[in-house]
Motif scaffolding. Structure first.
Motif, PDB file in Angstrom:
ATOM      1  N   ILE A 149       9.207   3.204 -11.503  1.00  0.00           N
ATOM      2  CA  ILE A 149       9.579   4.012 -12.673  1.00  0.00           C
ATOM      3  C   ILE A 149      10.072   5.381 -12.213  1.00  0.00           C
ATOM      4  O   ILE A 149      11.093   5.885 -12.700  1.00  0.00           O
ATOM      5  N   ASN A 150       9.376   5.983 -11.253  1.00  0.00           N
ATOM      6  CA  ASN A 150       9.801   7.287 -10.724  1.00  0.00           C
ATOM      7  C   ASN A 150      11.166   7.178 -10.044  1.00  0.00           C
ATOM      8  O   ASN A 150      11.973   8.115 -10.122  1.00  0.00           O
ATOM      9  N   ALA A 151      11.426   6.060  -9.379  1.00  0.00           N
ATOM     10  CA  ALA A 151      12.736   5.858  -8.748  1.00  0.00           C
ATOM     11  C   ALA A 151      13.830   5.867  -9.815  1.00  0.00           C
ATOM     12  O   ALA A 151      14.888   6.477  -9.630  1.00  0.00           O
ATOM     13  N   GLY A 183      18.470   1.313  -7.758  1.00  0.00           N
ATOM     14  CA  GLY A 183      17.617   0.140  -7.672  1.00  0.00           C
ATOM     15  C   GLY A 183      16.473   0.409  -6.714  1.00  0.00           C
ATOM     16  O   GLY A 183      16.373   1.502  -6.141  1.00  0.00           O
ATOM     17  N   VAL A 184      15.606  -0.573  -6.575  1.00  0.00           N
ATOM     18  CA  VAL A 184      14.501  -0.467  -5.616  1.00  0.00           C
ATOM     19  C   VAL A 184      14.458  -1.725  -4.758  1.00  0.00           C
ATOM     20  O   VAL A 184      14.890  -2.797  -5.177  1.00  0.00           O
ATOM     21  N   GLU A 185      13.969  -1.547  -3.564  1.00  0.00           N
ATOM     22  CA  GLU A 185      13.683  -2.643  -2.651  1.00  0.00           C
ATOM     23  C   GLU A 185      12.211  -2.516  -2.294  1.00  0.00           C
ATOM     24  O   GLU A 185      11.746  -1.423  -1.979  1.00  0.00           O
ATOM     25  N   ILE A 186      11.487  -3.607  -2.363  1.00  0.00           N
ATOM     26  CA  ILE A 186      10.069  -3.584  -2.004  1.00  0.00           C
ATOM     27  C   ILE A 186       9.933  -4.074  -0.573  1.00  0.00           C
ATOM     28  O   ILE A 186      10.316  -5.204  -0.262  1.00  0.00           O
ATOM     29  N   HIS A 187       9.401  -3.222   0.280  1.00  0.00           N
ATOM     30  CA  HIS A 187       9.226  -3.582   1.692  1.00  0.00           C
ATOM     31  C   HIS A 187       8.024  -4.523   1.787  1.00  0.00           C
ATOM     32  O   HIS A 187       6.890  -4.129   1.578  1.00  0.00           O
ATOM     33  N   ALA A 188       8.310  -5.765   2.122  1.00  0.00           N
ATOM     34  CA  ALA A 188       7.262  -6.784   2.177  1.00  0.00           C
ATOM     35  C   ALA A 188       7.284  -7.529   3.508  1.00  0.00           C
ATOM     36  O   ALA A 188       6.971  -8.712   3.576  1.00  0.00           O
ATOM     37  N   ALA A 189       7.638  -6.819   4.577  1.00  0.00           N
ATOM     38  CA  ALA A 189       7.757  -7.468   5.889  1.00  0.00           C
ATOM     39  C   ALA A 189       7.096  -6.611   6.960  1.00  0.00           C
ATOM     40  O   ALA A 189       6.407  -5.641   6.662  1.00  0.00           O
ATOM     41  N   HIS A 190       7.323  -6.983   8.205  1.00  0.00           N
ATOM     42  CA  HIS A 190       6.932  -6.220   9.396  1.00  0.00           C
ATOM     43  C   HIS A 190       5.444  -5.889   9.489  1.00  0.00           C
ATOM     44  O   HIS A 190       5.061  -4.876  10.059  1.00  0.00           O
ATOM     45  N   GLY A 191       4.609  -6.706   8.895  1.00  0.00           N
ATOM     46  CA  GLY A 191       3.168  -6.515   9.010  1.00  0.00           C
ATOM     47  C   GLY A 191       2.584  -5.469   8.077  1.00  0.00           C
ATOM     48  O   GLY A 191       1.415  -5.113   8.211  1.00  0.00           O
ATOM     49  N   ILE A 233      22.557   4.234  -4.072  1.00  0.00           N
ATOM     50  CA  ILE A 233      21.345   4.449  -3.268  1.00  0.00           C
ATOM     51  C   ILE A 233      20.158   3.695  -3.864  1.00  0.00           C
ATOM     52  O   ILE A 233      19.894   3.761  -5.063  1.00  0.00           O
ATOM     53  N   ILE A 234      19.481   2.974  -2.999  1.00  0.00           N
ATOM     54  CA  ILE A 234      18.335   2.135  -3.355  1.00  0.00           C
ATOM     55  C   ILE A 234      17.088   2.715  -2.693  1.00  0.00           C
ATOM     56  O   ILE A 234      17.102   3.048  -1.503  1.00  0.00           O
ATOM     57  N   ALA A 235      16.003   2.841  -3.445  1.00  0.00           N
ATOM     58  CA  ALA A 235      14.730   3.335  -2.904  1.00  0.00           C
ATOM     59  C   ALA A 235      13.944   2.166  -2.322  1.00  0.00           C
ATOM     60  O   ALA A 235      13.684   1.177  -3.014  1.00  0.00           O
ATOM     61  N   GLN A 236      13.563   2.279  -1.050  1.00  0.00           N
ATOM     62  CA  GLN A 236      12.713   1.254  -0.447  1.00  0.00           C
ATOM     63  C   GLN A 236      11.254   1.681  -0.647  1.00  0.00           C
ATOM     64  O   GLN A 236      10.812   2.681  -0.081  1.00  0.00           O
ATOM     65  N   LEU A 237      10.512   0.939  -1.453  1.00  0.00           N
ATOM     66  CA  LEU A 237       9.109   1.260  -1.745  1.00  0.00           C
ATOM     67  C   LEU A 237       8.215   0.565  -0.728  1.00  0.00           C
ATOM     68  O   LEU A 237       8.416  -0.603  -0.393  1.00  0.00           O
ATOM     69  N   TRP A 238       7.165   1.272  -0.299  1.00  0.00           N
ATOM     70  CA  TRP A 238       6.449   0.880   0.908  1.00  0.00           C
ATOM     71  C   TRP A 238       4.957   1.179   0.802  1.00  0.00           C
ATOM     72  O   TRP A 238       4.550   2.223   0.290  1.00  0.00           O
ATOM     73  N   HIS A 239       4.159   0.271   1.305  1.00  0.00           N
ATOM     74  CA  HIS A 239       2.717   0.479   1.497  1.00  0.00           C
ATOM     75  C   HIS A 239       2.372  -0.188   2.816  1.00  0.00           C
ATOM     76  O   HIS A 239       2.596  -1.386   2.988  1.00  0.00           O
TER      77      HIS A 239
END
Length: 187
Positions: free
Chosen positions: A160-162, A169-177, A97-103
């Motif tokens: 770090i919390n993930a 692992g982590v995935e950084i959401h860097a798409a979709h506006g 399982i990978i955490a997708q991090l998002w802003h």
């Protein structure tokens, strides 16, 4: 059938070649961003039925990173503790399982962020309405260098919390506006 065969990718031994893409579930407490017990069952069930790798829904890196209600977070100790049960259950069922991090940046509203004004590279209001809440997007605060450093720190803390929560692992959401993607456009 190769799709359902095991495969080794880097350090991961996947029970199948099936990868579950992120999908917003909104199973978190509206105020705290702590995941609901249904989240554990949701992700564990997918691993139990053969999904080799799961990428979670977008997980907010801070209160101002949220773009809709019910979005989970990974910026508090309570949120991190709650995710530990998800990762443990997914691992028990043989999954990764990978955490997708998002802003979401400007694609938010202060009614969703706990009164915090959305931030973005520029003070340009997005067109449309917020997801599930239906409020017009607000004009965001143009980020200063200090704001940018804070967001970098927020992503770092969430990563770090993930790790503390047991994610693989982590995935950084860097798409979709969303926020990182917003830096690419000449608003």
């Amino acid at each position: 059938m190769k799709l359902l065969e095991t495969v080794k990718i880097n350090q991961w031994n996947l029970q199948s070649r099936v990868v579950m893409a992120p999908m917003t579930r909104s199973f978190a407490d509206l105020e705290t961003g702590v995941i609901h017990p249904d989240t554990v069952a949701y992700y564990a069930k997918r691993a139990k039925h053969g999904v080799g790798m799961i990428i979670t829904e977008g997980i907010a890196v801070s209160p101002e990173a949220r773009g809709t209600i019910g979005i989970p977070g990974l910026y508090t100790e309570d949120q991190t503790e709650a995710w530990k049960e998800v990762t443990a259950q997914v691992h028990q069922e043989g999954g990764i399982i990978i955490a997708q991090l998002w802003h979401v940046g400007r694609l938010s509203h202060s009614a969703i962020t706990g009164g915090l004004q959305p931030v973005a590279p520029s003070a340009v209001q997005a067109n449309g309405l917020t997801h599930r809440v239906g409020l017009p997007y607000e004009t965001p605060k143009a980020m200063s260098e200090e704001d940018i450093q804070k967001v970098i720190q927020d992503f770092t803390k969430a990563a770090i919390n993930a790790q503390l929560a047991g994610f693989d692992g982590v995935e950084i959401h860097a798409a979709h506006g969303y926020l990182i993607d917003q830096f690419q456009f000449p608003w």
